[in-house]
Design a protein around this motif. Structure first.
Motif, PDB file in Angstrom:
ATOM      1  N   PRO A 174       0.829  -1.209   0.000  1.00 40.84           N
ATOM      2  CA  PRO A 174       0.000   0.000   0.000  1.00 40.84           C
ATOM      3  C   PRO A 174       0.866   1.263   0.000  1.00 40.84           C
ATOM      4  CG  PRO A 174      -0.770  -1.565   1.650  1.00 40.84           C
ATOM      5  CD  PRO A 174       0.547  -2.072   1.162  1.00 40.84           C
ATOM      6  N   GLY A 175       0.380   2.300  -0.668  1.00 46.94           N
ATOM      7  CA  GLY A 175       1.105   3.560  -0.714  1.00 46.94           C
ATOM      8  C   GLY A 175       1.959   3.738  -1.944  1.00 46.94           C
ATOM      9  N   LEU A 176       1.992   2.742  -2.830  1.00 45.49           N
ATOM     10  CA  LEU A 176       2.755   2.871  -4.071  1.00 45.49           C
ATOM     11  C   LEU A 176       2.112   3.909  -4.986  1.00 45.49           C
ATOM     12  CD1 LEU A 176       3.582  -0.802  -5.121  1.00 45.49           C
ATOM     13  CD2 LEU A 176       5.230   0.975  -4.568  1.00 45.49           C
ATOM     14  N   HIS A 177       2.968   4.546  -5.776  1.00 43.19           N
ATOM     15  CA  HIS A 177       2.477   5.467  -6.804  1.00 43.19           C
ATOM     16  C   HIS A 177       2.525   4.726  -8.140  1.00 43.19           C
ATOM     17  CE1 HIS A 177       2.664   9.733  -8.757  1.00 43.19           C
ATOM     18  NE2 HIS A 177       1.606   9.037  -9.109  1.00 43.19           N
ATOM     19  N   ILE A 178       1.371   4.543  -8.750  1.00 42.70           N
ATOM     20  CA  ILE A 178       1.286   3.793 -10.012  1.00 42.70           C
ATOM     21  C   ILE A 178       1.013   4.761 -11.157  1.00 42.70           C
ATOM     22  CG2 ILE A 178       0.133   1.933 -11.254  1.00 42.70           C
ATOM     23  CD1 ILE A 178      -0.722   0.793  -8.555  1.00 42.70           C
ATOM     24  N   LEU A 179       1.897   4.758 -12.163  1.00 45.74           N
ATOM     25  CA  LEU A 179       1.701   5.550 -13.371  1.00 45.74           C
ATOM     26  C   LEU A 179       1.118   4.640 -14.450  1.00 45.74           C
ATOM     27  CD1 LEU A 179       5.105   7.490 -13.489  1.00 45.74           C
ATOM     28  CD2 LEU A 179       2.932   8.264 -12.529  1.00 45.74           C
ATOM     29  N   PHE A 180      -0.057   4.967 -14.954  1.00 45.07           N
ATOM     30  CA  PHE A 180      -0.693   4.139 -15.964  1.00 45.07           C
ATOM     31  C   PHE A 180      -0.534   4.786 -17.339  1.00 45.07           C
ATOM     32  CE2 PHE A 180      -4.667   2.686 -18.235  1.00 45.07           C
ATOM     33  CZ  PHE A 180      -4.170   1.412 -18.505  1.00 45.07           C
ATOM     34  N   SER A 181       0.075   4.044 -18.265  1.00 42.93           N
ATOM     35  CA  SER A 181       0.248   4.514 -19.646  1.00 42.93           C
ATOM     36  C   SER A 181      -0.550   3.566 -20.540  1.00 42.93           C
ATOM     37  CB  SER A 181       1.728   4.518 -20.031  1.00 42.93           C
ATOM     38  OG  SER A 181       1.921   5.061 -21.322  1.00 42.93           O
ATOM     39  N   PRO A 182      -1.782   3.909 -20.890  1.00 44.18           N
ATOM     40  CA  PRO A 182      -2.651   2.972 -21.630  1.00 44.18           C
ATOM     41  C   PRO A 182      -2.139   2.708 -23.041  1.00 44.18           C
ATOM     42  CG  PRO A 182      -3.653   5.151 -21.525  1.00 44.18           C
ATOM     43  CD  PRO A 182      -2.437   5.205 -20.647  1.00 44.18           C
ATOM     44  N   ALA A 183      -2.445   1.529 -23.540  1.00 45.13           N
ATOM     45  CA  ALA A 183      -2.038   1.149 -24.893  1.00 45.13           C
ATOM     46  C   ALA A 183      -2.979   0.079 -25.420  1.00 45.13           C
ATOM     47  CB  ALA A 183      -0.601   0.634 -24.907  1.00 45.13           C
ATOM     48  N   ILE A 194       1.878   0.568 -28.296  1.00 34.75           N
ATOM     49  CA  ILE A 194       2.759   0.148 -27.191  1.00 34.75           C
ATOM     50  C   ILE A 194       4.040   0.978 -27.190  1.00 34.75           C
ATOM     51  CG2 ILE A 194       4.124  -1.766 -26.271  1.00 34.75           C
ATOM     52  CD1 ILE A 194       1.960  -3.655 -27.358  1.00 34.75           C
ATOM     53  N   VAL A 195       4.607   1.207 -28.367  1.00 39.49           N
ATOM     54  CA  VAL A 195       5.833   2.016 -28.464  1.00 39.49           C
ATOM     55  C   VAL A 195       5.576   3.415 -27.924  1.00 39.49           C
ATOM     56  CG1 VAL A 195       7.472   3.069 -30.060  1.00 39.49           C
ATOM     57  CG2 VAL A 195       6.789   0.680 -30.372  1.00 39.49           C
ATOM     58  N   ARG A 229       9.265  -3.404 -33.765  1.00 39.36           N
ATOM     59  CA  ARG A 229       9.223  -2.064 -33.177  1.00 39.36           C
ATOM     60  C   ARG A 229       9.060  -2.128 -31.660  1.00 39.36           C
ATOM     61  NH1 ARG A 229       4.337  -0.030 -36.769  1.00 39.36           N
ATOM     62  NH2 ARG A 229       3.876  -2.273 -36.473  1.00 39.36           N
ATOM     63  N   VAL A 230       8.203  -3.020 -31.219  1.00 40.74           N
ATOM     64  CA  VAL A 230       7.982  -3.165 -29.780  1.00 40.74           C
ATOM     65  C   VAL A 230       9.215  -3.756 -29.103  1.00 40.74           C
ATOM     66  CG1 VAL A 230       6.542  -4.248 -28.012  1.00 40.74           C
ATOM     67  CG2 VAL A 230       5.511  -3.414 -30.141  1.00 40.74           C
ATOM     68  N   VAL A 231       9.809  -4.748 -29.730  1.00 44.04           N
ATOM     69  CA  VAL A 231      10.998  -5.394 -29.151  1.00 44.04           C
ATOM     70  C   VAL A 231      12.116  -4.378 -28.972  1.00 44.04           C
ATOM     71  CG1 VAL A 231      12.767  -7.143 -29.507  1.00 44.04           C
ATOM     72  CG2 VAL A 231      10.398  -7.640 -30.099  1.00 44.04           C
ATOM     73  N   ARG A 232      12.362  -3.561 -29.974  1.00 42.48           N
ATOM     74  CA  ARG A 232      13.447  -2.578 -29.875  1.00 42.48           C
ATOM     75  C   ARG A 232      13.110  -1.474 -28.876  1.00 42.48           C
ATOM     76  NH1 ARG A 232      17.471  -3.458 -33.203  1.00 42.48           N
ATOM     77  NH2 ARG A 232      17.152  -4.736 -35.077  1.00 42.48           N
TER      78      ARG A 232
END
Length: 411
Positions: A174-183, A194-195, A229-232
């Protein structure tokens, strides 16, 4: 009527020969730019090895169409997929017409697996190329932070994976800061999405670790995680990346290039942060272990101290010092006696040598009345036969020397 019908079918002067018609057809087919190099997909329905090459038929079962094909022996070793009856393949070839049989067929240059087989071939080719570049090398892998405070997550906002990850992280730490980057994690737009999501996280710069995740699905649905592209993008990411893609399955290329990979989104969340309950238990265990070590060291030290006390009681320190002094005095006396004895023996030996030397001294012999006769060149005379009449000699006495001349010699 018969005459009229026959007249209608009189052979005109413009009729062409079979050879001319065939040449014309061959010209139309072989000069067509599209037919000179064309890709064709179909199912191999028959195959026959001939001494000059492999002859087979490629058909479209649904449309009921077929075309004959040939691969000459010189080209067979270059094929990436050998035509096998019942398998679907993609061939590259050019259209050819054979006047003798009045047939046309495809002269094949290359054959590739179609459908799933083609995807597997492309996957393997890309994997080999990336592996040759060293993108999968273990030394490139980075360690995940032990207690990250800011975690970035990339997945679909509508997927169950996002909910599973949030629930697991909040429950464990608990107390973590989660940054969500949707894709988008499925379909043709997924690789680019995703890139872009990875780039957003890097530009933000706060995340200490990145989770790239989606739930299970068919092989086609997970194809974006094998996109170059995603792998790189994952390989070049400045933040440690852990993947949790699908369920138990073969690894994707993104799994191979990531710093760590697990099989589910939940497992990725569990790997990124420890559970507070586990941390508390570990802390209590460390305290217990430390107390045991300290108590053990104290007990050992007390036992050693008590042993020294007992030793001092049995043997007083001044008594021990006195005993050491007596031992030293006794050793000193022994040393003086040994030294005196050796000096006496040395003096006696020296006197004996002096007496022997005096006995062997030639002057002492001369003092007793003997003389030494020498020639003028200093040679001692030992035989009268060696002398001549009139020869001068030097006679050394105990006191002084005299010169004499030989007047007579006797045997």
């Amino acid at each position: 009527m018969i005459g009229a019908d026959f007249a209608d079918f009189l052979i005109p002067d413009a009729a062409v020969s079979v050879a001319e018609l065939t040449d014309y057809i061959r010209f139309l087919l072989e000069q067509d730019e599209q037919l000179r190099q064309i890709w064709v997909i179909g199912e191999v329905s028959s195959a026959n090895h001939h001494r000059s090459g492999l002859f087979f038929t490629l058909q479209d079962p649904d449309a009921g169409a077929a075309i004959k094909c040939v691969v000459w022996n010189s080209q067979l070793p270059k094929l990436m997929q050998m035509p096998i009856v019942g398998e679907q393949i993609i061939i590259l070839g050019s259209m050819r017409v054979y006047p003798q049989r009045g047939e046309y067929q495809l002269s094949v240059w290359q054959a590739l697996p179609a459908g799933v087989g083609l995807q597997a071939l492309r996957y393997q080719q890309l994997r080999n190329r990336l592996e040759a570049e060293g993108l999968f090398a273990p030394e490139r892998k980075r360690s995940l932070p032990i207690h990250p405070q800011i975690i970035a997550v990339i997945t679909s906002p509508t997927a169950a994976a996002w909910g599973d990850i949030q629930k697991t992280l909040k429950h464990r730490y608990p107390g973590l800061h989660i940054l969500f980057s949707p894709a988008t994690v499925q379909g043709e737009q997924a690789p680019e999405s995703i890139v872009n999501a990875i780039q957003r996280v890097e530009r933000d710069g706060r995340a200490e670790v990145l989770i790239l995740s989606r739930g299970g699905g068919a092989v086609e649905e997970l194809a974006c995680f094998n996109d170059e592209r995603v792998v790189r993008a994952v390989a070049n990411c400045s933040i440690p990346v852990i993947t949790g893609i699908g369920h138990q399955r073969d690894e994707s290329l993104v799994d191979l290039v990531a710093d760590e990979s697990v099989h589910t989104p939940t497992a990725a969340a569990e790997r990124v942060v420890p559970a507070l309950v586990d941390l508390y238990n570990q802390h209590r265990q460390r305290i217990t272990n430390l107390q045991q070590v300290v108590y053990g060291e104290l007990e050992t030290a007390e036992n050693q101290l008590q042993g020294l006390r007992n030793l001092l009681r049995r043997l007083r320190l001044d008594t021990q010092v006195q005993q050491e002094l007596l031992a030293l005095d006794w050793k000193r006396r022994r040393l003086m006696q040994a030294t005196t004895s050796k000096l006496l023996h040395a003096n006696q030996h020296l006197e004996m040598l002096r007496q022997k030397l005096a006995t062997l001294d030639p002057k002492a012999v001369l003092e007793r009345g003997y003389a030494v006769v020498r020639q003028e060149n200093g040679i001692i005379v030992r035989n009268a036969a060696d002398l001549e009449i009139g020869q001068e000699l030097l006679v050394q006495l105990g006191q002084g020397e005299v010169k004499v001349k030989v007047i007579e010699t006797k045997e």
